[in-house]
Design an enzyme around this catalytic site. Sequence first.
Site, PDB file in Angstrom:
ATOM      1  CD  GLU A  90      -3.279  -0.621   1.988  1.00 45.03           C
ATOM      2  OE1 GLU A  90      -3.062   0.141   2.956  1.00 45.03           O
ATOM      3  OE2 GLU A  90      -4.388  -1.143   1.777  1.00 45.03           O
TER       4      GLU A  90
ATOM      5  CD  GLU B 110      -2.381   0.432  -4.917  1.00 46.63           C
ATOM      6  OE1 GLU B 110      -3.324   0.467  -5.739  1.00 46.63           O
ATOM      7  OE2 GLU B 110      -2.360  -0.354  -3.941  1.00 46.63           O
TER       8      GLU B 110
ATOM      9  CB  CYS C 185      -6.907  -4.222   5.206  1.00 50.30           C
ATOM     10  SG  CYS C 185      -6.899  -2.645   6.050  1.00 50.30           S
TER      11      CYS C 185
ATOM     12  CB  SER D  47      -5.276  -0.344  -1.666  1.00 53.33           C
ATOM     13  OG  SER D  47      -4.147  -1.158  -1.862  1.00 53.33           O
TER      14      SER D  47
ATOM     15  CE  LYS E  45     -10.462  -9.224   7.514  1.00 52.61           C
ATOM     16  NZ  LYS E  45      -9.654  -8.774   6.360  1.00 52.61           N
TER      17      LYS E  45
ATOM     18  CD  GLU F 167     -11.298 -10.040   2.904  1.00 51.25           C
ATOM     19  OE1 GLU F 167     -10.663  -9.114   2.376  1.00 51.25           O
ATOM     20  OE2 GLU F 167     -11.090 -10.443   4.064  1.00 51.25           O
TER      21      GLU F 167
ATOM     22  CD  GLU G 255     -13.672 -10.561  -5.387  1.00 48.81           C
ATOM     23  OE1 GLU G 255     -13.872  -9.476  -4.805  1.00 48.81           O
ATOM     24  OE2 GLU G 255     -14.570 -11.262  -5.896  1.00 48.81           O
TER      25      GLU G 255
ATOM     26  CB  CYS H 191      -9.517  -5.113  14.010  1.00 48.99           C
ATOM     27  SG  CYS H 191      -9.349  -4.956  12.222  1.00 48.99           S
TER      28      CYS H 191
END
Length: 516
Positions: free
Chosen positions: A278, A281, A298, A318, A357, A360, A365, A501
């Site tokens: 990151e 980037e 994230c 990102s 999560k 996710e 993908e 988190c």
Amino acid sequence: MIRITVNSREYEVSPHDTLLEALGEIGISVPTLCHLKGLTPSGACRMCVVENEANGALVPSCAWPLTDGMKIKTHSGKVLAARKTIVELLLANHPDDCLYCRRRTDCELLGLSSSLGVEGRGVKGKVASGVKDLASPAIIRDPAKCILCGRCVRVCEEIQGVSAIDFIGRGAGTVVGAAFNDSLNISSCINCGQCVRVCPTGALMENPQIARVLAALADPELTVVAQHAPAVSVTVGELWGAAPGEDLQGVLTAALRQIGFDRVFDTSFAADLTIMEEASELVHRIKSGGRLPMMTSCSPGWVTFVEQFYPEFIPGLSSCKSPQQMLGALVKSVWSEREGVDPRHIYHVAIMPCTAKKFEASRPEMVTEGMADIDAVLTTRELAELLRISGIDLKRLTPETSDTPFGERSSAGKLFGATGGVMEAALRTAHFMVTGRNMARPIVTEVRDLQGVKEASLDLDGLTVKVAVAHGLKNAARILDQVRQGRELHFLEVMTCPGGCIGGGGQPYATDPEAI
């Protein structure tokens, strides 16, 4: 200071908006079912009633203004009888399946029933029914156990700004559900699980995957590996009496090995990878005129939020996978090749503070040729259940080090557990990439602490970087609206859940981000 008389004793308290806040200051506990700290009181459940000595009336302490000289009783016979009646009315149509309910050890309704001496159905009613919503990979909804407290509705609307659920119908026919009373899976739900955290019963729960993990552990043909997120090791200990914020990383590693996991990895290493990517980037986008602001990717609830509510900002996310998915991909490629293990015989379990999560890990993908990067995701609460099933007491274990096949993690990865951590770590790395030296002041105080929005402007050897940090999606939406109107911003970190988190939707119900 304000003087009040509570249960025939005088107290001096600080000015507060409500009586309930003042009672909390002097250490008197009053039960509530609908109240949420920091939100406008609704006074819906009436569980927090106290007796006003001036006229004998019962008033809701969560919504009653605090005034100088007031005299109240918090546990008089009249008050206790009213609270018991409220619980009996709630139980009149509540299912009698406490022995099988996953909330049986920490159900607020069950706790109130016990503390108020409810020994049976004081009020007879038709037991509620409803079709369980099992379609979402992240959250299960059981309408039969809903007591219409409204907490889930309020946190979804007022904290997250998503409004995926609301009250449907009127009177005795009222239910809480998604639009058209359809499944959460096809609603605007972002799977953050904040509704699960505030639900006092088993009406909302994470979609469990413990049985899948136990089956994998029992399969001799599988190499079962685990990874645990930075926030998990500093909150799971609370369920064993550890002090808030005490890091039990080594103890947790030992526990997972004792359960039977072949390898135990620390997700913080993958968080380091995320930071490297990151930061690189970000510098590239700023120097080359790329899409700005760049936004962290994230937090899966945040990514879904952008996709659903701000699709024009999708290019700003990102390109990095989250640490969970990065480590999952590494294990089933680099690590499997190094160890000589067929990646299809690897079962990778991620232990996360987050219900999103689970969603996710199931995204298309994140699956390559039928093989998922992550095979199962357990929340911190599910981890605690797995430890109890396995007969493990964290207080009796000797700490062990995690497996480190790719090298040691840095402190940067551990910062991911709290709001501002990704930003601070990324800025440190970006500074080194631009200047070739470490920051003189590595602790970026401007992005720390628990304010809803934090902002900073930093000079990286002549390269100005304007950044913002938000936690709670309603706060993030405010920043995106400002960017829509032309605000210049280079980097935006968003954590879906309040506090980051550490306040995730899969954390222990009692976890308070402010105490960590």
